[in-house]
Each structure stands twice: as C-alpha cells, then as structure tokens.
Motif scaffolding. Structure first.
Motif, PDB file in Angstrom:
ATOM      1  N   UNK A 123       0.817  -1.194   0.247  1.00 32.23           N
ATOM      2  CA  UNK A 123      -0.080  -0.004   0.066  1.00 32.23           C
ATOM      3  C   UNK A 123       0.843   1.180   0.077  1.00 32.23           C
ATOM      4  N   UNK A 124       0.599   2.174  -0.918  1.00 37.01           N
ATOM      5  CA  UNK A 124       1.327   3.428  -0.796  1.00 37.01           C
ATOM      6  C   UNK A 124       1.329   4.136   0.436  1.00 37.01           C
ATOM      7  N   UNK A 125       2.231   4.832   0.993  1.00 36.85           N
ATOM      8  CA  UNK A 125       2.156   5.649   2.016  1.00 36.85           C
ATOM      9  C   UNK A 125       1.209   6.849   2.278  1.00 36.85           C
ATOM     10  N   UNK A 126       0.810   6.915   3.152  1.00 41.40           N
ATOM     11  CA  UNK A 126      -0.293   8.048   3.365  1.00 41.40           C
ATOM     12  C   UNK A 126       0.246   9.394   3.169  1.00 41.40           C
ATOM     13  N   UNK A 127      -0.176  10.125   2.228  1.00 37.19           N
ATOM     14  CA  UNK A 127       0.422  11.503   1.732  1.00 37.19           C
ATOM     15  C   UNK A 127      -0.382  12.495   2.331  1.00 37.19           C
ATOM     16  N   UNK A 128      -1.419  12.431   3.100  1.00 41.58           N
ATOM     17  CA  UNK A 128      -2.189  13.579   3.791  1.00 41.58           C
ATOM     18  C   UNK A 128      -1.383  14.565   4.488  1.00 41.58           C
ATOM     19  N   UNK A 129      -0.586  13.994   5.139  1.00 33.92           N
ATOM     20  CA  UNK A 129       0.197  14.736   5.975  1.00 33.92           C
ATOM     21  C   UNK A 129       1.192  15.807   5.128  1.00 33.92           C
ATOM     22  N   UNK A 130       1.860  15.346   4.020  1.00 37.16           N
ATOM     23  CA  UNK A 130       2.637  16.015   3.012  1.00 37.16           C
ATOM     24  C   UNK A 130       1.857  16.856   2.378  1.00 37.16           C
ATOM     25  N   UNK A 131       0.641  16.701   1.986  1.00 36.19           N
ATOM     26  CA  UNK A 131      -0.174  17.515   1.508  1.00 36.19           C
ATOM     27  C   UNK A 131      -0.800  18.521   2.202  1.00 36.19           C
ATOM     28  N   UNK A 132      -0.861  18.448   3.447  1.00 31.84           N
ATOM     29  CA  UNK A 132      -1.435  19.447   4.462  1.00 31.84           C
ATOM     30  C   UNK A 132      -0.123  20.586   4.638  1.00 31.84           C
ATOM     31  N   UNK A 133       1.108  19.978   4.783  1.00 22.58           N
ATOM     32  CA  UNK A 133       2.338  20.803   4.756  1.00 22.58           C
ATOM     33  C   UNK A 133       2.624  21.558   3.400  1.00 22.58           C
ATOM     34  N   UNK A 134       2.420  20.922   2.330  1.00 21.06           N
ATOM     35  CA  UNK A 134       2.553  21.816   1.184  1.00 21.06           C
ATOM     36  C   UNK A 134       1.336  22.836   1.024  1.00 21.06           C
ATOM     37  N   UNK A 135       0.496  22.864   1.759  1.00 25.80           N
ATOM     38  CA  UNK A 135      -0.608  23.788   1.458  1.00 25.80           C
ATOM     39  C   UNK A 135      -0.575  25.065   2.486  1.00 25.80           C
ATOM     40  N   UNK A 136       0.687  25.203   3.254  1.00 24.23           N
ATOM     41  CA  UNK A 136       0.880  26.020   4.234  1.00 24.23           C
ATOM     42  C   UNK A 136       1.988  26.918   3.781  1.00 24.23           C
ATOM     43  N   UNK A 137       1.408  28.167   3.832  1.00 21.52           N
ATOM     44  CA  UNK A 137       2.728  29.253   3.315  1.00 21.52           C
ATOM     45  C   UNK A 137       2.581  30.467   4.351  1.00 21.52           C
ATOM     46  N   UNK A 138       3.637  31.252   4.326  1.00 19.67           N
ATOM     47  CA  UNK A 138       3.646  32.653   4.963  1.00 19.67           C
ATOM     48  C   UNK A 138       4.626  33.614   4.333  1.00 19.67           C
ATOM     49  N   UNK A 139       4.540  34.633   3.902  1.00 20.85           N
ATOM     50  CA  UNK A 139       4.880  35.426   3.237  1.00 20.85           C
ATOM     51  C   UNK A 139       4.842  37.023   3.792  1.00 20.85           C
ATOM     52  N   UNK A 140       5.995  37.816   3.434  1.00 19.68           N
ATOM     53  CA  UNK A 140       5.723  39.102   4.153  1.00 19.68           C
ATOM     54  C   UNK A 140       6.107  40.148   2.902  1.00 19.68           C
ATOM     55  N   UNK A 141       5.302  41.087   2.529  1.00 16.38           N
ATOM     56  CA  UNK A 141       5.734  41.742   1.168  1.00 16.38           C
ATOM     57  C   UNK A 141       5.981  43.109   1.598  1.00 16.38           C
ATOM     58  N   UNK A 142       6.957  43.756   0.719  1.00 18.27           N
ATOM     59  CA  UNK A 142       7.395  45.088   1.182  1.00 18.27           C
ATOM     60  C   UNK A 142       7.073  45.999  -0.113  1.00 18.27           C
TER      61      UNK A 142
END
Length: 165
Positions: A123-142
C-alpha cells in the motif's frame, strides 16, 4: 543435559535474548521519510526585515513560525516556542469543505484499503500530512511604502495582517 544445537535448529527464538526480524528496511527507515522535513502545524516565514513597534522594540530578521491565534484575531511570530510579536488580522477567509468533497476523500481511502487488504506492505504511504504541509505558506511583502503585508495560509484558512513601517 540439553543439546543446544538441537534447540537452535528447531526454534531460534527460544535461546536468543532478542527477537528476530526480516531483513530489509522498514517503511519508517527509508530515507525520504527519515530525513524529510520535520512536521509542523504552522508555516515558516523567512523574514529579511527588521520590524519595530511604537515603543522601540525590534524584531530581528530570521525564521519564524506564523501562528494564527485560536480566536483568529491575531497572527503571532513564534521563535523557539515563544511569541516574539503579534499582528492583528485585517482579513480572514476560510474555505468550508463540502460534504461531497469529504465523502469523495473517504471513498478514495476505502478504495485504497480494499485494494491492498491482502498485501498491506504494498500500500502506498499516506500522503495527507505531506499535502497538508504543502498547502501551508507565509510571506511578507514590502510593496507599499507605509506598511508590510503579512500573508498566511494554512489549509483552508487564509489571513492577512498589516505591519506599519
């Protein structure tokens, strides 16, 4: 007197002080899992600016976790599990997951379990945690001369905060 060779040939687990295992790597010992990025529930921001408040307190450049407060009114800059700064949330958008999407996800999971029921090691490994981490982002604009724009996205929640220069 007991013949040790006879016991060792019949059942090696009887005389060995440790259990025997199959050869090869376990799933959790594989390189892409063992040396992958550590799991965290919040996005990491690489901030290149020095932020200063009205009282003269400065926040130096560095790597910070951006955490949305439980009441969703503040964004926190967290370093080493300590809140270093807080920014009020000016805009909050939350995408609601529909029942159809949830049913589709559960149906796909059941389909995978049924397919690999006889041989669960394939069975392929559960990728839900990786998908959740891939949907996280933070940025600061100047881009503005008067303030910085702090953008936060974690799963289905997007928040924006403004920091005066």
């Amino acid at each position: 007197m007991i013949d040790c060779n006879y016991i060792a040939l019949n059942n090696p687990d009887d005389i060995l002080p440790y259990p025997s295992y199959k050869s090869g790597l376990l799933d959790e010992e594989k390189g892409y899992i063992k040396f992958g990025y550590p799991s965290t529930g919040y996005p990491i921001l690489n901030m290149p600016y020095i932020l200063e408040d009205f009282e003269g307190n400065k926040l130096p450049p560095g790597h910070y976790q951006i955490v949305l407060s439980p009441n969703r009114k503040m964004l926190y800059f967290v370093e080493s599990n300590e809140i270093k700064a807080s920014v009020p949330v000016a805009k909050l958008v939350e995408k609601v997951v529909s029942d159809e999407e949830e049913k589709e996800r559960l149906k796909e999971k059941e389909k995978q379990e049924k397919k690999y029921k006889k041989n669960p090691r394939k069975r392929p490994l559960d990728q839900t945690e990786r998908k959740r981490q891939a949907s996280m982002e933070a940025s600061i604009d100047d881009t503005n001369t008067d303030y910085y724009i702090l953008n936060y996205k974690n799963g289905n929640i997007k928040a924006t905060g403004y920091i005066l220069k």
